[in-house]
Design an enzyme around this catalytic site. Structure first.
Site, PDB file in Angstrom:
ATOM      1  N   LYS A   1       0.848  -1.182   0.000  1.00  0.00           N
ATOM      2  CA  LYS A   1       0.000   0.000   0.000  1.00  0.00           C
ATOM      3  C   LYS A   1       0.893   1.244   0.000  1.00  0.00           C
ATOM      4  CE  LYS A   1      -3.485   0.183   2.762  1.00  0.00           C
ATOM      5  NZ  LYS A   1      -4.173   0.890   1.675  1.00  0.00           N
TER       6      LYS A   1
ATOM      7  N   GLU B   1      -3.029   4.739   7.512  1.00  0.00           N
ATOM      8  CA  GLU B   1      -3.770   3.522   7.125  1.00  0.00           C
ATOM      9  C   GLU B   1      -3.341   2.335   7.994  1.00  0.00           C
ATOM     10  OE1 GLU B   1      -4.558   4.521   2.407  1.00  0.00           O
ATOM     11  OE2 GLU B   1      -2.805   3.348   2.966  1.00  0.00           O
TER      12      GLU B   1
ATOM     13  N   LYS C   1      -5.631  -6.199  -8.898  1.00  0.00           N
ATOM     14  CA  LYS C   1      -4.752  -6.068  -7.737  1.00  0.00           C
ATOM     15  C   LYS C   1      -4.271  -7.381  -7.103  1.00  0.00           C
ATOM     16  CE  LYS C   1      -5.092  -1.498  -7.752  1.00  0.00           C
ATOM     17  NZ  LYS C   1      -5.562  -0.706  -6.643  1.00  0.00           N
TER      18      LYS C   1
HETATM   19  C1  5RP Z   1      -3.004   4.950  -0.388  1.00  0.00           C
HETATM   20  C2  5RP Z   1      -3.189   3.484  -0.537  1.00  0.00           C
HETATM   21  C3  5RP Z   1      -4.292   3.014  -1.426  1.00  0.00           C
HETATM   22  O1  5RP Z   1      -5.126   2.178  -0.725  1.00  0.00           O
HETATM   23  C4  5RP Z   1      -3.696   2.271  -2.592  1.00  0.00           C
HETATM   24  O2  5RP Z   1      -2.744   3.095  -3.230  1.00  0.00           O
HETATM   25  C5  5RP Z   1      -4.776   1.838  -3.586  1.00  0.00           C
HETATM   26  O3  5RP Z   1      -5.320   2.948  -4.197  1.00  0.00           O
HETATM   27  P1  5RP Z   1      -6.440   2.836  -5.315  1.00  0.00           P
HETATM   28  O4  5RP Z   1      -7.664   2.310  -4.641  1.00  0.00           O
HETATM   29  O5  5RP Z   1      -6.593   4.236  -5.841  1.00  0.00           O
HETATM   30  O6  5RP Z   1      -5.920   1.900  -6.378  1.00  0.00           O
HETATM   31  O7  5RP Z   1      -2.506   2.678   0.024  1.00  0.00           O
HETATM   32  O8  5RP Z   1      -1.900   5.228   0.422  1.00  0.00           O
END
Ligand code: 5RP
Length: 232
Positions: free
Chosen positions: A105, A114, A132
């Site tokens: 992340k 987070e 993902k």
């Molecule tokens: C932000 C994060 C997000 O959860 C991760 O980058 C996924 O983002 P997205 O849902 O836009 O693909 O860790 O720090």
């Protein structure tokens, strides 16, 4: 209704995120304070929550200033972490997620807050589109938030672990810190690497979420279907 991009066409990725986000609503218990992550998938969850007529939280702890702004914009109360330091539910996206529901992340740079919310949560529901999930965490750089005065020291220590640090230019985290995107790290043992990185003095947090993996993964697909996986 499927989300639309600016040209009015349905975006497949957004439809998949929307499907995963909507499916996560079932984990909300009415009247609780829940946590919400940052990014486009977390933002889809906020949209779904705003339209939701079922069980609703009384307030939401936001993982970033951006998320707090989005929540307030749709009339959802934003609150600090409760005095207990615990929340029943945390919902967030990920850049990669493996079969053990360990994640990479932080490409939005919000991973420190987070990780606090993920760790404070009794249940961590990760919501992603179907691009993902991976067999093993490998495909991305690892974001590392560090205290600015420690930049040179942290870079040398990460080099000893085999990493190459790229400073994310012009980026300041919500905590007033800087970020490296680290290339070339061996992610074969993500929990071990997470510990080694976070043991470096000056490092605040890295984007490997292995020691606190998700409990439930919801994978959304462009056709609106979802697959739910549990950690084993
Ligand atoms: C932000 C994060 C997000 O959860 C991760 O980058 C996924 O983002 P997205 O849902 O836009 O693909 O860790 O720090």
């Amino acid at each position: 209704m499927s989300p639309k991009d600016l040209s009015g066409r349905t975006s497949e990725a957004e439809a998949a995120k929307h499907a995963a986000a909507s499916a996560a609503l079932t984990y909300i218990e009415a009247g609780t304070v829940i946590g919400v992550g940052t990014g486009t998938t977390a933002s889809a969850f906020i949209d779904a929550l705003a339209a939701h007529t079922g069980a609703r939280p009384v307030a939401v702890v936001a993982s970033s200033l951006e998320t707090a702004h989005l929540l307030r914009a749709v009339g959802i109360e934003v609150s600090p972490l409760p005095p207990s330091g615990r929340i029943p539910l945390y919902v967030d996206g990920a850049d990669e997620v493996d079969r053990e529901l360990r994640m990479l992340k932080g490409h939005g740079g919000a991973h420190t807050r987070e990780k606090v919310l993920a760790s404070a949560a009794d249940l961590f529901v990760c919501i992603v589109d179907d691009t993902k999930p991976v067999e093993a965490l490998t495909g991305y750089t690892v974001p590392v938030e560090y205290v600015p005065m420690a930049r040179a020291f942290v870079a040398r220590e990460i080099e000893k672990l085999g990493g190459r640090c790229a400073h994310r230019p012009g980026f300041v985290t919500d905590n007033g810190n800087e970020l490296f995107d680290v290339y070339n790290l061996d992610l074969a043992e993500p929990g071990y690497l997470e510990g080694r990185l976070e043991d470096i003095p000056g490092v605040v947090c890295c984007g490997i979420f292995a020691r606190r993996a998700a409990d439930i993964l919801i994978v959304g697909r462009p056709d609106g279907s979802v697959e739910t996986r549990r950690a084993f």
